[in-house]
Design a protein around this motif. Structure first.
Motif, PDB file in Angstrom:
ATOM      1  N   GLY A 130       0.811  -1.215   0.000  1.00 44.94           N
ATOM      2  CA  GLY A 130       0.000   0.000   0.000  1.00 44.94           C
ATOM      3  C   GLY A 130       0.844   1.265   0.000  1.00 44.94           C
ATOM      4  O   GLY A 130       0.521   2.231  -0.696  1.00 44.94           O
ATOM      5  N   THR A 187       0.787   3.921  -2.987  1.00 44.31           N
ATOM      6  CA  THR A 187       0.286   5.257  -2.662  1.00 44.31           C
ATOM      7  C   THR A 187       1.291   6.334  -3.033  1.00 44.31           C
ATOM      8  O   THR A 187       0.924   7.381  -3.581  1.00 44.31           O
ATOM      9  N   TYR A 220       1.043   6.777  -6.758  1.00 50.42           N
ATOM     10  CA  TYR A 220      -0.200   7.417  -7.195  1.00 50.42           C
ATOM     11  C   TYR A 220      -0.318   8.855  -6.724  1.00 50.42           C
ATOM     12  O   TYR A 220      -1.028   9.664  -7.329  1.00 50.42           O
ATOM     13  N   VAL A 259      -5.186   9.978  -5.971  1.00 54.01           N
ATOM     14  CA  VAL A 259      -5.660   9.492  -4.673  1.00 54.01           C
ATOM     15  C   VAL A 259      -6.687  10.467  -4.110  1.00 54.01           C
ATOM     16  O   VAL A 259      -6.417  11.658  -3.979  1.00 54.01           O
ATOM     17  N   TYR A 278      -7.987  11.460  -0.984  1.00 52.12           N
ATOM     18  CA  TYR A 278      -7.625  11.296   0.423  1.00 52.12           C
ATOM     19  C   TYR A 278      -8.838  11.344   1.351  1.00 52.12           C
ATOM     20  O   TYR A 278      -8.926  10.577   2.313  1.00 52.12           O
ATOM     21  N   GLY A 287     -10.556   8.138   1.197  1.00 53.17           N
ATOM     22  CA  GLY A 287      -9.718   7.129   1.832  1.00 53.17           C
ATOM     23  C   GLY A 287      -9.864   7.140   3.342  1.00 53.17           C
ATOM     24  O   GLY A 287      -9.988   6.075   3.969  1.00 53.17           O
ATOM     25  N   ALA A 338      -6.225   3.907  -7.155  1.00 57.89           N
ATOM     26  CA  ALA A 338      -5.291   4.655  -6.311  1.00 57.89           C
ATOM     27  C   ALA A 338      -5.829   4.829  -4.891  1.00 57.89           C
ATOM     28  O   ALA A 338      -5.103   4.648  -3.909  1.00 57.89           O
ATOM     29  N   THR A 339      -7.116   5.155  -4.768  1.00 56.89           N
ATOM     30  CA  THR A 339      -7.716   5.344  -3.447  1.00 56.89           C
ATOM     31  C   THR A 339      -7.819   4.024  -2.703  1.00 56.89           C
ATOM     32  O   THR A 339      -7.648   3.968  -1.482  1.00 56.89           O
ATOM     33  N   PHE A 381      -4.472   3.360  -1.173  1.00 55.10           N
ATOM     34  CA  PHE A 381      -4.299   4.219  -0.002  1.00 55.10           C
ATOM     35  C   PHE A 381      -5.045   3.632   1.191  1.00 55.10           C
ATOM     36  O   PHE A 381      -4.529   3.593   2.318  1.00 55.10           O
TER      37      PHE A 381
END
Length: 273
Positions: free
Chosen positions: A62, A66, A69, A75, A77, A80, A198-199, A202
């Protein structure tokens, strides 16, 4: 010999996981159980220790994903952290349930889960997006490099419920949860594919920290075997994240469906016989 095999497995798990948004545990767990118990290379491995090994690996999978990305700014955030808040209690519950599973039970339940995940991946592209969740939830926007705008979103209460279940499966079986959360992000919440992947990675990074803390407390982490797994997973995730920006992942997802089906069937047979 077992160190070399674990490095190769972790490298493959990290690469595939970062490329399609999985934590990599769906590769590492059955492969390690196979070489460890069925082939006898790691006779002291157990369902509990392989899950402990997997959640440690996913911290680095991860993290590497992360960091890659973040450079492409894909991402989300805020999402996430919202998903993470729902996952935390789930991972603790799953880790607690895991300590009571013997090998046949673990193989049976894990095999069923793998077949469910393979089925989700199989029908994912055939399902029509559900706009209700976006219309009745918190909306987000994303503009890609070509200037195309995406509107996606989700009700926070549903996100908490969904990620609790995903977290529970992650703590129980040592998987990252991306194989469950990514299809939901694409179909239910209308996430752009690259933002979803991507998320998801994360989220894998955040939940794996809590997940690993639970398994460390329960004594499930075989620290010696993390030596080849951590660098293998980190390197594989860096490669996978780089490929994600350049390649379409349909071929790999198709192959992953077949692999998960075969691993699931084999795991169920091991659990029953």
């Amino acid at each position: 010999m077992e160190f070399a095999l674990l490095f190769i497995i972790a490298l493959s798990a990290g690469l595939i996981g970062a490329l399609v948004g999985l934590g990599g545990g769906v590769i590492l767990v059955p492969a390690t159980l196979f070489i460890g118990i069925s082939l006898g290379f790691i006779p002291d491995i157990t369902p509990q220790t392989v899950v402990g090994l997997s959640v440690i690996m996913m911290i680095f999978t991860g993290l590497a994903s992360t960091l890659s990305y973040m450079k492409s700014r894909t991402v989300d955030y805020k999402t996430g952290f919202i998903f993470f808040a729902g996952s935390v209690p789930g991972t603790m519950v799953g880790a607690w349930i895991n300590k009571g599973l013997d090998l046949p039970s673990f193989n049976l339940y894990f095999g069923i889960l793998l077949i469910i995940l393979a089925t989700i991946l199989l029908i994912r592209d055939k399902l029509k997006p559900v706009k209700w969740f976006v219309e009745h939830g918190m909306k987000r926007t994303y503009i890609d490099n070509e200037g195309k705008e995406y509107v996606y979103g989700y009700p926070i209460w549903f996100a908490f419920l969904l990620t609790f279940v995903v977290g529970c499966m992650s703590g129980l079986f040592g998987i990252g949860g991306g194989s469950m959360i990514v299809p939901a992000m694409l179909i239910l919440f209308l996430f752009p594919p690259h933002v979803a992947v991507a998320t998801s990675m994360f989220l894998v990074f955040l939940t794996s920290i809590v997940n690993s803390a639970s398994h460390i407390y329960l004594g499930n982490v075989p620290w010696l075997y993390t030596l080849p797994v951590i660098p293998g997973a980190y390197l594989g995730a860096k490669i996978g994240a780089a490929l994600n920006k350049k390649l379409k992942s349909e071929t790999l997802v198709f192959a992953l469906r077949i692999i998960l089906l075969l691993l699931g069937i084999r795991s169920i047979l091991d659990g029953l016989f």
